[in-house]
Motif scaffolding. Structure first.
Motif, PDB file in Angstrom:
ATOM      1  N   UNK A   1      -4.565   3.601  -8.062  1.00  0.00           N
ATOM      2  CA  UNK A   1      -4.191   3.529  -9.478  1.00  0.00           C
ATOM      3  C   UNK A   1      -3.563   2.180  -9.809  1.00  0.00           C
ATOM      4  N   UNK A   2      -2.714   1.679  -8.913  1.00  0.00           N
ATOM      5  CA  UNK A   2      -2.058   0.382  -9.163  1.00  0.00           C
ATOM      6  C   UNK A   2      -3.094  -0.740  -9.204  1.00  0.00           C
TER       7      UNK A   2
ATOM      8  N   UNK B   1       2.865  -8.771 -10.675  1.00  0.00           N
ATOM      9  CA  UNK B   1       1.702  -9.643 -10.946  1.00  0.00           C
ATOM     10  C   UNK B   1       1.741 -10.122 -12.401  1.00  0.00           C
ATOM     11  N   UNK B   2       2.102  -9.215 -13.306  1.00  0.00           N
ATOM     12  CA  UNK B   2       2.204  -9.602 -14.719  1.00  0.00           C
ATOM     13  C   UNK B   2       3.333 -10.624 -14.887  1.00  0.00           C
ATOM     14  N   UNK B   3       4.461 -10.346 -14.241  1.00  0.00           N
ATOM     15  CA  UNK B   3       5.637 -11.241 -14.351  1.00  0.00           C
ATOM     16  C   UNK B   3       5.290 -12.656 -13.860  1.00  0.00           C
ATOM     17  N   UNK B   4       4.665 -12.727 -12.694  1.00  0.00           N
ATOM     18  CA  UNK B   4       4.319 -14.039 -12.114  1.00  0.00           C
ATOM     19  C   UNK B   4       3.309 -14.756 -13.020  1.00  0.00           C
ATOM     20  N   UNK B   5       2.352 -14.006 -13.523  1.00  0.00           N
ATOM     21  CA  UNK B   5       1.326 -14.610 -14.395  1.00  0.00           C
ATOM     22  C   UNK B   5       1.972 -15.178 -15.662  1.00  0.00           C
ATOM     23  N   UNK B   6       2.825 -14.395 -16.292  1.00  0.00           N
ATOM     24  CA  UNK B   6       3.481 -14.869 -17.529  1.00  0.00           C
ATOM     25  C   UNK B   6       4.293 -16.133 -17.252  1.00  0.00           C
ATOM     26  N   UNK B   7       4.999 -16.135 -16.114  1.00  0.00           N
ATOM     27  CA  UNK B   7       5.848 -17.288 -15.794  1.00  0.00           C
ATOM     28  C   UNK B   7       5.021 -18.517 -15.433  1.00  0.00           C
ATOM     29  N   UNK B   8       3.840 -18.290 -14.854  1.00  0.00           N
ATOM     30  CA  UNK B   8       3.008 -19.428 -14.407  1.00  0.00           C
ATOM     31  C   UNK B   8       2.200 -20.051 -15.544  1.00  0.00           C
ATOM     32  N   UNK B   9       1.936 -19.289 -16.596  1.00  0.00           N
ATOM     33  CA  UNK B   9       1.024 -19.794 -17.639  1.00  0.00           C
ATOM     34  C   UNK B   9       1.439 -21.146 -18.241  1.00  0.00           C
TER      35      UNK B   9
ATOM     36  N   UNK C   1       6.554   4.122  -8.001  1.00  0.00           N
ATOM     37  CA  UNK C   1       7.069   3.045  -8.857  1.00  0.00           C
ATOM     38  C   UNK C   1       7.137   1.724  -8.080  1.00  0.00           C
ATOM     39  N   UNK C   2       7.527   1.802  -6.788  1.00  0.00           N
ATOM     40  CA  UNK C   2       7.619   0.586  -5.971  1.00  0.00           C
ATOM     41  C   UNK C   2       6.242  -0.070  -5.820  1.00  0.00           C
ATOM     42  N   UNK C   3       5.230   0.781  -5.602  1.00  0.00           N
ATOM     43  CA  UNK C   3       3.873   0.256  -5.422  1.00  0.00           C
ATOM     44  C   UNK C   3       3.351  -0.371  -6.725  1.00  0.00           C
ATOM     45  N   UNK C   4       3.640   0.273  -7.846  1.00  0.00           N
ATOM     46  CA  UNK C   4       3.261  -0.333  -9.127  1.00  0.00           C
ATOM     47  C   UNK C   4       4.087  -1.586  -9.391  1.00  0.00           C
ATOM     48  N   UNK C   5       5.347  -1.576  -8.981  1.00  0.00           N
ATOM     49  CA  UNK C   5       6.210  -2.738  -9.215  1.00  0.00           C
ATOM     50  C   UNK C   5       5.630  -3.981  -8.520  1.00  0.00           C
TER      51      UNK C   5
ATOM     52  N   UNK D   1       0.805  -1.217   0.000  1.00  0.00           N
ATOM     53  CA  UNK D   1       0.000   0.000   0.000  1.00  0.00           C
ATOM     54  C   UNK D   1       0.843   1.274   0.000  1.00  0.00           C
ATOM     55  N   UNK D   2       0.164   2.382  -0.188  1.00  0.00           N
ATOM     56  CA  UNK D   2       0.832   3.686  -0.212  1.00  0.00           C
ATOM     57  C   UNK D   2      -0.187   4.732   0.249  1.00  0.00           C
ATOM     58  N   UNK D   3       0.212   5.553   1.235  1.00  0.00           N
ATOM     59  CA  UNK D   3      -0.699   6.558   1.784  1.00  0.00           C
ATOM     60  C   UNK D   3      -0.113   7.952   1.618  1.00  0.00           C
TER      61      UNK D   3
END
Ligand SMILES: NC(=O)c1ccc[n+]([C@@H]2O[C@H](COP(=O)([O-])OP(=O)(O)OC[C@H]3O[C@@H](n4cnc5c(N)ncnc54)[C@H](OP(=O)(O)O)[C@@H]3O)[C@@H](O)[C@H]2O)c1
Length: 271
Positions: A159-160, A120-128, A110-114, A96-98
């Motif tokens: 936003x993230x 999440x995208x990275x893990x999903x691509x690797x898991x597919x 950037x850390x929160x989006x990371x 989170x970020x406040x």
């Protein structure tokens, strides 16, 4: 004899060391699943392994920082070596970020989006590739009611999570023909470590919320139910659902409510 809706199914959960992820590990284990548990705090993961083994599950703990591509690749290699494939991926890890948009440091944003989005995208691509080895695969993305409506002082996090919501819709359509379902689970205010570990813009702190919190176990139970029923979109807590509906039908009125929230949310504003 194991029983439950997920007997023998292999479920990978990111952010399994605490809060909702840890509760989800227990909830899927109670339904007969085996677990691959990923997070950075290994000692806590080992505790979760003991908890789910006590429920009859087989479990693999992998120390993994999901923002690191090599860690994610190793996570999938270890999952493959132990179980041969995956049935479910629960993208739960989050940060989170406040603070007001004006005060957010770009590095924090950037850390929160990371963590919430890119990883999440990275893990999903690797898991597919592992999900494709089994029939009826499923991806559950953990968003937030704040991914459906922006609130003051939470803009970076909102936003993230909104980015996660859009990605989920695209991915759902892309994978439908392969029989992989993609679900979105959006918890409301939940009692976990989340508020202790989140980032704060300099000088900004949130006051304790008067809102009633869900327990992580309640969120996990709702997640397992959504998973079992392939429910595409689950928004949790009554206030959360009211907020999403109010924003859809009377957005101007909800803007006024949101504006009034600021004073109640801030504990201290300083340097
Ligand atoms: N609590 C709420 O009110 C609430 C409301 C709506 C949505 N959510 C969402 O629910 C999800 C779970 O949060 P929670 O409430 O259970 O908070 P939490 O107790 O702080 O759990 C966050 C988990 O994410 C993991 N994590 C964070 N950064 C990571 C990284 N770089 N690599 C791997 N794992 C990482 C943490 O593990 P390590 O520190 O061990 O790596 C931890 O297990 C998040 O996506 C959050 O945005 C929470």
């Amino acid at each position: 004899m194991p029983s439950g809706a997920f007997v023998g199914r292999v479920v990978l959960i990111t952010g399994a060391s605490s809060g909702i992820g840890r509760a989800a590990a227990r909830a899927y284990a109670a339904q007969g699943a085996h677990l691959v548990l990923a997070a950075r705090r290994e000692e806590l993961l080992r505790e979760v392994v003991r908890e789910v083994e006590g429920l009859g599950a087989q479990a693999l703990a992998v120390r993994c920082d999901i923002t690191q591509a090599e860690d994610v690749a190793r996570l999938m290699r270890e999952a493959e070596a132990r179980f041969g494939g995956l049935d479910l991926l629960i993208n739960n890890a989050g940060l989170g970020l406040f603070g007001p948009v004006e005060a957010l440091a770009e590095e924090q944003l950037r850390q929160v989006f990371e963590v919430n989005f890119f990883a999440l995208v990275r893990v999903t691509q690797a898991a597919l590739p592992l999900l494709r080895r089994r029939p009826g695969g499923q991806i559950v993305n953990v968003s937030s009611v704040l991914g459906h409506r922006g609130l003051p002082l939470l803009g970076g996090y909102c936003a993230a999570k909104a980015a996660v919501n859009m990605l989920t819709e695209s991915l759902r359509a892309e994978l439908a023909a392969e029989g992989i379902s993609v679900l979105l689970v959006s918890p409301g205010f939940t009692e976990t470590e989340f508020r202790q570990t989140r980032l704060h813009a300099q000088g900004w702190r949130q006051s304790p919320s008067p809102l009633k919190q869900m327990s992580a176990d309640e969120v996990a139970a709702a997640m397992v139910k959504a998973s079992r029923k392939h429910r595409r979109d689950t928004v949790l807590t009554l206030p959360g659902r009211v907020m999403v509906l109010a924003n859809r039908f009377v957005p101007g009125l909800f803007d006024q409510v949101a504006r009034r929230m600021i004073d109640r949310m801030v504990q201290r504003k300083g340097s």
